[in-house]
Scaffold this motif. Structure first.
Motif, PDB file in Angstrom:
ATOM      1  N   THR A   1       0.788  -1.309   0.238  1.00  0.00           N
ATOM      2  CA  THR A   1      -0.055   0.140   0.001  1.00  0.00           C
ATOM      3  C   THR A   1       0.855   1.425  -0.222  1.00  0.00           C
ATOM      4  O   THR A   1       2.083   1.271   0.436  1.00  0.00           O
ATOM      5  N   PHE A   2       0.085   2.333  -0.490  1.00  0.00           N
ATOM      6  CA  PHE A   2       0.835   3.745  -0.297  1.00  0.00           C
ATOM      7  C   PHE A   2       1.251   4.022   0.902  1.00  0.00           C
ATOM      8  O   PHE A   2       2.490   4.764   1.066  1.00  0.00           O
ATOM      9  N   GLU A   3       0.227   3.939   1.955  1.00  0.00           N
ATOM     10  CA  GLU A   3       0.524   4.396   3.247  1.00  0.00           C
ATOM     11  C   GLU A   3       1.689   3.445   3.789  1.00  0.00           C
ATOM     12  O   GLU A   3       2.517   4.176   4.552  1.00  0.00           O
ATOM     13  N   GLN A   4       1.676   2.280   3.857  1.00  0.00           N
ATOM     14  CA  GLN A   4       2.820   1.430   4.080  1.00  0.00           C
ATOM     15  C   GLN A   4       4.201   1.680   3.532  1.00  0.00           C
ATOM     16  O   GLN A   4       5.197   2.034   4.127  1.00  0.00           O
ATOM     17  N   VAL A   5       4.174   2.159   2.261  1.00  0.00           N
ATOM     18  CA  VAL A   5       5.495   2.424   1.642  1.00  0.00           C
ATOM     19  C   VAL A   5       5.922   3.849   2.126  1.00  0.00           C
ATOM     20  O   VAL A   5       7.145   3.756   2.426  1.00  0.00           O
ATOM     21  N   TYR A   6       4.836   4.532   2.075  1.00  0.00           N
ATOM     22  CA  TYR A   6       5.450   5.896   2.967  1.00  0.00           C
ATOM     23  C   TYR A   6       5.702   5.729   4.086  1.00  0.00           C
ATOM     24  O   TYR A   6       7.074   6.589   4.465  1.00  0.00           O
ATOM     25  N   SER A   7       5.130   5.069   5.189  1.00  0.00           N
ATOM     26  CA  SER A   7       5.631   5.039   6.531  1.00  0.00           C
ATOM     27  C   SER A   7       6.951   4.374   6.837  1.00  0.00           C
ATOM     28  O   SER A   7       7.791   4.791   7.526  1.00  0.00           O
ATOM     29  N   ASP A   8       7.274   3.459   5.974  1.00  0.00           N
ATOM     30  CA  ASP A   8       8.454   2.706   5.843  1.00  0.00           C
ATOM     31  C   ASP A   8       9.730   3.629   5.352  1.00  0.00           C
ATOM     32  O   ASP A   8      10.720   3.617   5.916  1.00  0.00           O
TER      33      ASP A   8
END
Length: 877
Positions: free
Chosen positions: A549-556
């Protein structure tokens, strides 16, 4: 420009993802004395967080106002429909209106202001021109006049100050936007430099990872070369922990035998010397006693009073005898001979052989493992080659060329378009300065009107006689009112436009990005591509079913995690399969664990030594009559103290008259003292030494049989331990050694996996760049100052309405009037205009005119009911 830049950064993220390898994270291997690895730190220019500075307090204040105006949550359904191109205004207008209700209401109010303000101003001007709406230059005198004047002045001042604050808010917002946008070029260069730093660090990190294997290999070679210390000493310590204490006991027993022999030798020597000394002492005492008897038998001792003294001395001669029994002490020559027979064999050499066996274990291990060490080094060199092959498999060069191209294109685009942005910003800066200037001009007229009006006001002046300064203040106030009607509706047009844009950008872009609702919208399955459940996994991994997900990629990326874990590239390139430690070290482990170490059979005590120890236990030492020795050593060599006897003898002899008897007895007293010093004292010392020696032998021989049996039992136990457990101990220590040796490489491989999957190629610059585009440039540099701008200008514009009312009211008290109320004897007379002539004031002909009617007597006057009665004309206040 911002949208294009964000698209380019997203493409950069995807390009990085396609070219990065993957891996897993197995549990770490615990190994003592392990090596520590750490990638060199990477420093980026762009700060991870953004702060607007002190003006952020004003931004928060505007955010609260925006939340009050638009309290609705993010319209996820509407945004999804727009992205899917399924949005129809005719069908969903009610949802849009409900969401935008607060904005619509405020915009409608602004439009009403825009429409009505010029209309009201037009009719106000017409009304004033017709001497209505306060346009007539006459001021009625009222009792509350002073209070009303002060109230209007204070109210206008407060409103003007608040308007000034709003103008300052707008100016600071405009200045903030101006200065921050000028930093956009530096911010863009900083982000691009971070990308270049990241791309430059990736090959360096790969080289560093490969170089660290050489460090690990050198550590492994060191352990192989020092196998005598790492393995041999461990085997020696484990075996020695059971056997060395036994050897120490045997060594202590041999030492005890030697000490016993020395004690017996001292004991035998002391006994023989005491026997000789006792015999010599008895002979000397007998001679002294015989000589004294001869002296006492002379004729001089036959008469009184000498006879009584001589008899007394003769009676004491029986005390001059040695202690009986010293010549009867038994000899220990037979026990001493037995111990000499035991020590005929060098027991120390036998014990030292046992010690030497353990001391030689490390060298024996090294000698027996030379071939295995060579094979292990060859296999480790092979592992080094495999690690280099895996490093070459990483598609670093292709990734660098692709991403470098994206960065160069992005930089070119930014440099080409940023000048246009700065040009548009200059236009905006000039327009907003003019916008801030218009309300500033109005409020300046209000300030000037208040200043001149208050400063020039005279309480004793009538409305028609007010001074020039006060009149100028009133004119300034009316000029401010005129400018208000001319420009405030234009200001409101700008406020409505910026308000509509700013609020929607804040609620639809900035806030959803901050709380990551935008990412959650983009993560909706089948949203961006109807055939892909997850868009990023379809783009990067070619497998849209992987949950990425975009959210997971951004958070990582924000948390500085490597792209491998961020993009779940284990589905694309599995590092664990290529870095399987067992595939490289399995042969080394098997060779080490199959190592055969053989040690010569060691006998701790041979049969002859055992017999010697048994002979020592049965040597008869414990049969010695120690009580007889101790009893004899506790007695004095002589029955009487010779010094006291000699002193007593001299005391008895002193009364005797001078003569041969007195001289002979005094000479015998000196002889007795000499015997005491020369024979008795040395014998006493010999008896003391003999007592200590006897006690030592007694202590040594106490429980001698049990001691020897315990030592022999310990030896048997240790011998059985060596014979039965040596092979198992060697096998166990070899396993430990193999675990230590291979643990270095397992830890290295584990570190390589963790580094590739979590640290190498960290995508933090991507998240930072995305934050720079949206959170910093779009929201921090544009939207937040824009909202503060309309908030300040809107506040100032709205407050111009009450300011106009108070200014018009107040101007009446400052301007010079054309007419005033006249007082005469407490009655208000008809108004008299200062510029009227007598004929104009009264159109009737004069009294003496022929046209005048006949004179009539004046009617009696009554006090007016509508005006107060004044004894005289009051001063104007």
């Amino acid at each position: 420009m911002a949208l294009t830049l964000s698209v380019l950064l997203l493409l950069l993220l995807l390009a990085l993802g396609r070219s990065t390898d993957s891996g897993e994270q197995p549990a770490p291997t615990d190994s003592p004395m392990h090596l520590h690895y750490e990638l060199p730190p990477v420093t980026y220019e762009t700060p991870a967080s953004y702060s607007a500075g002190p003006i952020s307090i004003l931004f928060q204040m505007v955010h609260l106002f925006v939340h009050v105006v638009q309290p609705n949550s993010f319209p996820e359904d509407i945004v999804r429909k727009i992205i899917k191109k399924e949005f129809e205004l005719s069908a969903d207008y009610d949802k849009v209106i409900y969401y935008e209700m607060g904005v619509i209401i405020c915009a409608v109010l602004g439009l009403l202001f825009i429409i009505l303000m010029p209309v009201v101003g037009y009719f106000f001007c017409l009304c004033r021109c017709c001497n209505k709406c306060g346009g007539k230059m006459h001021q009625r005198q009222k009792e509350s006049g002073p209070f009303r004047r002060k109230y209007f002045a204070v109210s206008l001042l407060v409103i003007s100050i608040i308007i000034s604050i709003g103008i300052l808010f707008a100016f600071f917002a405009n200045l903030h936007m101006r200065t921050r946008i000028q930093r956009t070029q530096k911010l863009a260069d900083s982000n691009l430099n971070d990308f270049r730093t990241l791309l430059d660090q990736i090959p360096k990190q790969v080289d560093y990872i490969v170089d660290q294997f050489n460090v690990t290999k050198e550590r492994g070679f060191s352990d192989l070369d020092n196998i005598n210390k790492v393995l041999g000493e461990n085997i020696r310590d484990v075996l020695g922990s059971k056997v060395i204490p036994v050897l120490d006991e045997v060594k202590a027993m041999v030492t005890a035998i030697k000490e016993t022999k020395a004690a017996l030798e001292d004991m035998e020597s002391s006994v023989q010397s005491l026997k000789q000394a006792s015999e010599h002492l008895n002979n000397n005492l007998t001679t002294v006693k015989r000589n004294m008897e001869v002296t006492l038998s002379s004729s001089e001792c036959s008469s009184e009073p000498m006879q009584q003294i001589c008899d007394n001395i003769r009676a004491s001669l029986g005390q001059l005898e040695g202690t009986p029994g010293l010549d009867e002490l038994p000899s220990v020559e037979s026990e001493l001979k037995n111990i000499d027979d035991i020590l005929a064999t060098n027991l120390d050499d036998l014990v030292d052989q046992g010690y030497a066996f353990f001391d030689n274990i490390p060298e024996d291990v090294k000698a027996q493992t030379e071939g295995i060490i060579r094979d292990a080094k060859r296999l480790l060199n092979g592992v080094s080659s495999e690690i280099k092959k895996v490093a070459k498999m990483l598609p670093i060069q292709g990734m660098l060329s692709n991403v470098t191209g994206y960065i160069n294109d992005t930089e070119t685009y930014i440099h080409q378009n940023l000048q246009k942005v700065e040009t548009y910003d200059s236009y905006w800066w000039l327009g907003t300065l003019i916008t801030c200037f218009l309300p500033t001009l109005i409020v300046v007229f209000f300030y000037l009107g208040l200043f001149c009006g208050v400063w020039g006001f005279d309480e004793h002046a009538t409305p028609t006689s007010r001074g020039c300064v006060s009149n100028t203040g009133g004119i300034f106030l009316m000029v401010g009112v005129g400018f208000t009607f001319l420009f405030c509706w234009l200001l409101m047009i700008l406020v409505v436009l910026t308000f509509t844009i700013g609020v929607n950008m804040q609620k639809l872009v900035c806030e959803p990005y901050a709380n990551r609702q935008l990412f959650q919208i983009l993560d909706t399955p089948y949203l961006l591509n109807k055939e892909w459940e997850y868009y990023i996994s379809g783009m990067v991994l070619k497998n849209p079913n992987v949950k990425l997900t975009f959210e997971q990629v951004y958070s990582d990326c924000k948390n500085d995690i490597g792209i491998y874990t961020t993009l779940k590239l284990d589905n694309f390139f599995n590092v664990s399969e290529h870095l399987n430690i067992e595939k490289y070290t399995g042969n080394i482990s098997s060779k080490l664990e199959n190592m055969n170490l053989n040690f010569d059979k060691t006998v701790l005590l041979d049969e002859e030594t055992r017999k010697k120890l048994q002979t020592f236990a049965n040597s008869g030492i414990q049969g010695i009559d120690f009580d007889a020795f101790l009893t004899q050593t506790d007695q004095a060599p002589v029955k009487v103290n010779l010094l006291s006897f000699a002193d007593d003898l001299e005391e008895k002899v002193n009364p005797l008259p001078s003569g041969n008897v007195k001289d002979d007895l005094q000479g015998q007293a000196d002889t007795i003292r000499k015997i005491h010093y020369e024979q008795v004292l040395p014998m006493e010392q010999s008896l003391s030494n003999l007592k200590e020696t006897v006690m030592t032998v007694q202590r040594t021989s106490s429980g001698l049989q049990d001691k020897v049996n315990n030592v022999l039992d310990s030896v048997d136990s240790a011998q059985n331990f060596i014979e039965n457990n040596t092979e198992d101990i060697i096998a166990e220590e070899v396993k430990k050694y193999a675990k230590i040796l291979l643990g270095h490489f397992e830890r290295y491989i584990q570190w390589v996996k963790e580094t590739i999957t979590e640290k190498m190629g960290s995508c933090k610059p991507v998240a930072t760049a995305l934050d720079s585009v949206i959170n910093v440039v779009l929201c921090g540099y544009i939207v937040h100052p824009l909202n503060l701008f309309w908030f300040g200008i809107g506040q100032a514009t709205m407050l111009l309405l009450p300011a106009v009312i108070f200014a018009v009211k107040l101007a009446k008290y400052y301007r010079r009037m054309n007419s005033e109320d006249v007082y005469d004897d407490g009655e208000i007379l008809p108004m008299k205009t200062l510029t009227e002539t007598p004929s104009e004031a009264d159109p009737r002909p004069p009294a003496d005119s022929p046209l005048s009617p006949p004179a009539r007597p004046p009617a009696p006057r009554r006090p007016p009911t509508s005006a107060p009665t004044w004894p005289h004309r009051p001063p104007w206040r």
